[in-house]
Scaffold this motif. Structure first.
Motif, short mmCIF file in Angstrom:
data_model
loop_
_atom_site.label_atom_id
_atom_site.label_comp_id
_atom_site.label_asym_id
_atom_site.label_seq_id
_atom_site.Cartn_x
_atom_site.Cartn_y
_atom_site.Cartn_z
N ARG A 62 0.84 -1.21 0.00
CA ARG A 62 0.00 0.00 0.00
C ARG A 62 0.87 1.26 0.00
NH1 ARG A 62 -5.26 0.41 1.66
NH2 ARG A 62 -4.69 2.28 2.78
N ARG A 63 1.96 1.22 0.78
CA ARG A 63 2.82 2.41 0.88
C ARG A 63 3.88 2.43 -0.22
NH1 ARG A 63 3.82 2.74 7.47
NH2 ARG A 63 1.64 2.97 8.02
N ALA A 93 1.48 -7.51 -10.97
CA ALA A 93 0.08 -7.95 -11.04
C ALA A 93 0.02 -9.46 -11.30
CB ALA A 93 -0.65 -7.18 -12.14
N LEU A 94 0.88 -9.93 -12.20
CA LEU A 94 0.91 -11.36 -12.52
C LEU A 94 1.30 -12.16 -11.27
CD1 LEU A 94 0.98 -13.78 -14.54
CD2 LEU A 94 3.39 -13.25 -14.89
N PHE A 95 2.35 -11.70 -10.60
CA PHE A 95 2.84 -12.41 -9.41
C PHE A 95 1.75 -12.46 -8.33
CE2 PHE A 95 5.06 -12.23 -5.25
CZ PHE A 95 5.61 -13.49 -5.29
N GLY A 96 1.13 -11.30 -8.08
CA GLY A 96 0.08 -11.24 -7.05
C GLY A 96 -1.08 -12.16 -7.39
N ALA A 97 -1.51 -12.13 -8.66
CA ALA A 97 -2.65 -12.94 -9.08
C ALA A 97 -2.34 -14.43 -8.94
CB ALA A 97 -3.02 -12.60 -10.52
N GLY A 133 -1.71 -11.53 -2.02
CA GLY A 133 -1.56 -11.63 -3.47
C GLY A 133 -2.56 -10.74 -4.19
N LEU A 134 -3.81 -10.77 -3.69
CA LEU A 134 -4.86 -9.95 -4.34
C LEU A 134 -4.52 -8.47 -4.28
CD1 LEU A 134 -8.38 -11.37 -3.35
CD2 LEU A 134 -7.45 -11.00 -5.64
N LEU A 135 -4.11 -8.02 -3.09
CA LEU A 135 -3.79 -6.58 -2.94
C LEU A 135 -2.64 -6.20 -3.87
CD1 LEU A 135 -4.45 -4.01 -1.11
CD2 LEU A 135 -2.31 -4.57 0.00
N THR A 136 -1.62 -7.07 -3.95
CA THR A 136 -0.48 -6.79 -4.83
C THR A 136 -0.96 -6.64 -6.28
OG1 THR A 136 0.91 -8.12 -3.37
CG2 THR A 136 1.80 -7.65 -5.55
N ALA A 137 -1.84 -7.55 -6.70
CA ALA A 137 -2.33 -7.52 -8.08
C ALA A 137 -3.17 -6.28 -8.34
CB ALA A 137 -3.13 -8.78 -8.37
N VAL A 138 -4.12 -6.01 -7.44
CA VAL A 138 -5.03 -4.87 -7.64
C VAL A 138 -4.26 -3.55 -7.64
CG1 VAL A 138 -6.94 -3.58 -6.58
CG2 VAL A 138 -7.04 -6.07 -6.71
N LEU B 22 12.32 -6.51 -5.46
CA LEU B 22 13.14 -7.74 -5.37
C LEU B 22 12.32 -8.98 -5.04
CD1 LEU B 22 16.06 -6.03 -3.54
CD2 LEU B 22 16.22 -7.14 -5.75
N PHE B 23 11.30 -8.83 -4.18
CA PHE B 23 10.53 -10.03 -3.82
C PHE B 23 9.79 -10.56 -5.04
CE2 PHE B 23 5.93 -9.13 -3.58
CZ PHE B 23 5.92 -7.76 -3.78
N ALA B 24 9.26 -9.64 -5.86
CA ALA B 24 8.51 -10.07 -7.04
C ALA B 24 9.44 -10.67 -8.09
CB ALA B 24 7.75 -8.88 -7.62
N SER B 25 10.67 -10.12 -8.19
CA SER B 25 11.61 -10.66 -9.18
C SER B 25 11.98 -12.10 -8.83
CB SER B 25 12.86 -9.78 -9.28
OG SER B 25 13.62 -9.91 -8.11
N MET B 26 12.18 -12.36 -7.53
CA MET B 26 12.50 -13.73 -7.12
C MET B 26 11.30 -14.64 -7.29
SD MET B 26 15.05 -13.44 -3.85
CE MET B 26 14.51 -12.02 -2.97
#
Lengths: 159, 428
Positions: A62-63, A93-97, A133-138, B22-26
């Protein structure tokens, strides 16, 4: 308004998890010193740790404070900078989803399995990955929308 | 599988340099490996959650919480006053006091940034008031702050211990002698430059003043004793020591010194959660990627290659030091550690290097990156406090790197400096 209240709720949950983690580890020491060791404190602290990690991940998302190397990106020309940032947000977005989707699968698969020392399902260990994961994607999709000039500002620190 | 992992690793490094968090890249690198290797994707969230479900990693948020409580309770003021009374009367006394403060503070917090931010403002102001150049004051503070993650407790050592499967208690013990050595060589450096830089001295305030500041800061000064004493006596595990230290810090803030207010507790807890999230999400993603690497047998293939190319352990240590110093200049220390552990630790073990010694060497290498341009986080902190330009600061810090590099070289090439204490304490 929704963003403000959801932020407060998340902060409250995260703060409570820190207190719970401290309480559980301390209880383990006190009861062991009193010759009544508790069998569930190690396992409970592990579960709280997963939840705290995901709550912290969400706050940092969020931050927009996750650790990243901006050294080269900041030296890109404006256009390349913009589209690289868009690509980065799409990756997020892909990673979070993926995390959210496959964590739902893990929660379902483990729903009937009970933890070793606690009377709870192992699914509780995977459950916090779904909102994280959802928050990361959204957030990443909204940031993309903002970058291409149509979305509202998301606040937070430098992305 | 190895070919696939090599290609994915190249894309992964490119994505890190392009600015992907970095976390997402890994995580994405692990996802790509699982997908292209035809393995179930559920392994990714499973390994991520599994890496957090461990008792040793719980020490990380608790040590972060303790540092935040001590910072908010302004415990540092008392430690600075005590250190100044003890050693402030020699030439360059404020610089010596700054180093001594960092050594004591290192026994309370486990991060260089927390050390610099916690005591930096008071130390730099005192040195500037005594006529020190602002950039010299800031450079001394930054160099001394690197002792923070070496003397236990240490957040990077917790992360190294969890990731490399090494005893955190032994790592903590192994950091004591190098941390003290760092303090000593920095004080020697101050003694050498004190006359040339015109650093003054103030009259000795007397043993009464030393006693008064000691009593005033007694409970704060006992924090390292509580943490290290409990841990080294075998009464607590490192995780439990972190919990006890949090409770002790709360006691100091609310009851003993009354410098902490209930309204500060909420922000402290949320800040702890955020910092925990930043750090451990890296461990989560690195755990998934580490699993993929071991399935691909990349480390198992790389290790014999390294061993065949570099003949002696000493040469390997020097090469590893060079690599870690360069990586530490461009990457956040914890992230760099998580990337380098699966490659370097198995190779170090093959050379017969103790992973405990290698852990301390790795932490010191990567922490030096925090006081080195271009991405020196500690350097940024002291630059802001001292109100000097980053360019000036980048030049001023260079001489202070020399004594720290000497310690790095010594602990790399002479194992007893790190291993003597853990071996003595464990009786082996």
């Amino acid at each position: 308004m929704l963003r403000v209240w959801s932020g407060r709720l998340l902060n409250l949950v995260a703060a409570s998890l820190v207190v719970a983690l401290l309480g559980v580890v301390s209880a383990g020491i006190v009861f062991r010193a009193a010759n009544h060791p508790l069998s569930w404190t190690d396992e409970a602290s592990g579960y709280f740790m997963v939840w705290l990690a995901c709550a912290g991940w969400m706050i940092a998302t969020r931050r927009q404070s996750h650790i990243r190397i901006r050294f080269f990106l900041d030296r890109f020309p404006h256009c390349a900078h913009l589209w690289t940032e868009v690509a980065i947000q799409l990756g997020l977005a892909l990673f979070g989803a993926v995390i959210a989707w496959y964590s739902v699968h893990l929660v379902r698969t483990n729903a009937d399995i009970e933890a070793m020392a606690l009377p709870v399902s192992v699914a509780w260990m995977y459950a916090p990955l779904v909102p994280a994961g959802l928050l990361t994607a959204v957030q990443a999709v909204l940031r993309c929308w903002q970058l291409v000039g149509k979305g509202p500002s998301l606040g937070g620190g430098a992305a | 599988m190895i070919g696939l992992m090599v290609k994915i690793s190249a894309a992964w490094l490119f994505s890190i340099l392009a600015g992907l968090p970095l976390f997402a890249s890994m995580g994405l690198a692990a996802l790509a490996f699982l997908w292209m290797g035809g393995m179930p994707i559920t392994v990714l969230p499973q390994k991520m959650a599994g890496s957090m479900n461990s008792f040793p990693i719980v020490a990380a948020p608790l040590f972060i919480l303790m540092g935040n409580i001590l910072g908010a309770a302004r415990i540092t003021d008392r430690i600075v006053a005590f250190a100044t009374a003890v050693i402030g009367w020699v030439r360059g006394g404020y610089a010596h006091a700054s180093i001594l403060t960092s050594m004591i503070f290192a026994g309370m917090v486990g991060s260089a940034v927390a050390d610099a931010a916690g005591s930096g403002a008071i130390e730099i102001r005192a040195m500037k008031n005594a006529g020190y150049k602002p950039e010299t004051a800031a450079a001394i503070t930054a160099a001394a702050a690197t002792i923070g993650p070496i003397i236990p407790p240490s957040l990077p050592m917790v992360i190294y211990g969890v990731t490399a499967d090494v005893s955190i208690g032994k790592l903590f013990m192994a950091g004591v002698v190098p941390g003290v050595l760092m303090g000593i060589v920095l004080m020697l450096m101050v003694a050498v430059i004190a006359t040339r830089e015109g650093m003054g001295r103030k009259p000795f305030a007397g043993f009464k003043a030393v006693g008064r500041t000691f009593l005033d800061g007694f409970f704060a000064l006992m924090t390292p004793v509580v943490i290290l004493g409990g841990m080294f006596s075998g009464f607590f595990t490192p995780t439990e020591a972190a919990a006890v230290a949090c409770l002790y810090a709360l006691l100091l803030g609310f009851v003993v010194y009354r410098t902490l207010h209930l309204r500060q507790l909420g922000p402290i807890l949320v800040e702890t959660a955020e910092t925990t999230g930043l750090v451990v999400v890296l461990v989560m993603a690195a755990s998934a990627l580490g699993w993929c690497m071991s399935i691909s047998r990349l480390p198992q293939t790389l290790t014999p290659l390294i061993v065949a190319t570099i003949k002696s352990p000493a040469m390997f240590m020097l090469m590893a030091n060079g690599l870690m110093l360069v990586v530490g200049c461009f990457m956040e220390a914890l992230a760099a550690m998580l990337i380098l552990i699966p490659i370097l630790v198995p190779a170090a073990v093959q050379y017969g290097i103790d992973p405990v010694q290698f852990g301390v060497v790795m932490v010191l290498n990567l922490i030096l990156g925090t006081i080195h341009p271009p991405i020196g986080v500690v350097l940024f902190v002291v630059t802001r406090i001292a109100e000097v330009s980053f360019e000036t600061m980048s030049r001023a810090i260079l001489p202070w790197l020399v004594p720290l590099l000497v310690v790095l070289l010594a602990i790399s090439l002479w194992p007893p400096l790190t291993l003597w204490l853990p071996q003595m304490m464990s009786g082996s």
